[in-house]
Design a protein around this motif. Sequence first.
Motif, mmCIF file in Angstrom:
data_model
loop_
_atom_site.group_PDB
_atom_site.id
_atom_site.type_symbol
_atom_site.label_atom_id
_atom_site.label_comp_id
_atom_site.label_asym_id
_atom_site.label_seq_id
_atom_site.Cartn_x
_atom_site.Cartn_y
_atom_site.Cartn_z
ATOM 1 N N TYR A 114 0.832 -1.209 0.000
ATOM 2 C CA TYR A 114 0.000 0.000 0.000
ATOM 3 C C TYR A 114 0.866 1.260 0.000
ATOM 4 O O TYR A 114 0.610 2.209 -0.746
ATOM 5 C CB TYR A 114 -0.922 -0.007 1.213
ATOM 6 C CG TYR A 114 -1.877 1.168 1.282
ATOM 7 C CD1 TYR A 114 -3.136 1.088 0.692
ATOM 8 C CD2 TYR A 114 -1.529 2.352 1.935
ATOM 9 C CE1 TYR A 114 -4.018 2.159 0.746
ATOM 10 C CE2 TYR A 114 -2.402 3.427 1.988
ATOM 11 C CZ TYR A 114 -3.647 3.334 1.396
ATOM 12 O OH TYR A 114 -4.514 4.390 1.449
ATOM 13 N N TYR A 122 -4.528 -2.400 -3.651
ATOM 14 C CA TYR A 122 -5.730 -1.706 -3.188
ATOM 15 C C TYR A 122 -6.130 -0.624 -4.196
ATOM 16 O O TYR A 122 -5.793 0.544 -4.016
ATOM 17 C CB TYR A 122 -5.443 -1.086 -1.817
ATOM 18 C CG TYR A 122 -6.645 -0.612 -1.038
ATOM 19 C CD1 TYR A 122 -7.544 -1.516 -0.488
ATOM 20 C CD2 TYR A 122 -6.855 0.753 -0.805
ATOM 21 C CE1 TYR A 122 -8.624 -1.083 0.261
ATOM 22 C CE2 TYR A 122 -7.930 1.194 -0.068
ATOM 23 C CZ TYR A 122 -8.817 0.270 0.464
ATOM 24 O OH TYR A 122 -9.889 0.707 1.209
ATOM 25 N N LEU A 130 -14.839 1.120 1.187
ATOM 26 C CA LEU A 130 -14.050 0.823 2.381
ATOM 27 C C LEU A 130 -13.494 2.120 2.961
ATOM 28 O O LEU A 130 -12.631 2.753 2.353
ATOM 29 C CB LEU A 130 -12.897 -0.136 2.065
ATOM 30 C CG LEU A 130 -13.238 -1.609 1.865
ATOM 31 C CD1 LEU A 130 -11.998 -2.374 1.439
ATOM 32 C CD2 LEU A 130 -13.810 -2.216 3.136
ATOM 33 N N ASN A 135 -10.747 -0.211 6.667
ATOM 34 C CA ASN A 135 -9.465 -0.700 6.172
ATOM 35 C C ASN A 135 -8.549 -1.105 7.320
ATOM 36 O O ASN A 135 -7.902 -2.164 7.286
ATOM 37 C CB ASN A 135 -8.803 0.392 5.324
ATOM 38 C CG ASN A 135 -7.676 -0.140 4.463
ATOM 39 O OD1 ASN A 135 -7.490 -1.335 4.321
ATOM 40 N ND2 ASN A 135 -6.917 0.767 3.893
#
Length: 238
Positions: A114, A122, A130, A135
């Motif tokens: 991420y 993601y 989300l 998350n």
Amino acid sequence: MAAIHMRMLGYLVTLAMHGGNMLVMNSLLQGPVMEDPNIRTFSAMYKRFFTVWTMFLQLFVASLGLTTDYYTLKYRNKKEPQWLGVMRSVKNRIFAAVLWPTVFLVSSLFWSLYHYDRSLIYPLFADKILSSTANHILHTAVIPLVVWEVIFQPRSVPKKHGVNVTMLTVYMFAYLFLMYYTYIEQGIWMYPIFGLAYNKHICFPLIISAIGVMLFIYYHMQWFLTRIVWGSQVKIKK
């Protein structure tokens, strides 16, 4: 507060946290947002994501643990039935063999990718369904919950790890099969990083191997913590 009560508190928090998060997520998968084809695909296949597998597994272990501890208290002044010992053994086995290492894999791999390049793990459309809180529940809060279990669940380090490692290996191959089946069936990869790696051929087995090494390390990491927390109690018991 006895260790068993602290464990039960952890199980209740797990059930409430994931249960509430699922309700919120399901409520967001309605209305105009479903006009996005990416959201429709996610809604149809969200149960195939490894993060969701881990969430369901954590819910199962928490439910089993809460039931086991409730009846342990109920039978504390009586002869404990055989099925209770079986339930406890199953819960402890699943936790040690599968839940602990996969929780750490989900958290570490997700946040690493991420912050490096979120598109690998993601996609931007996920922000529509989300929230930041959801998350973190799925990828961050899961860590203190499993650590809590180790701290308040008396146990010793097993002499052999063959059964646990076999269970973990079977579990991971089952998911790899599902992921590849999804690619064959839908023409998409659950996580973009695998699509990029698959197209480059050699990268795909390297990533799978790296994940296997990470799981092996995370699996044994729990026993290091177990020695710290329960080492003296185990020696006294022996």
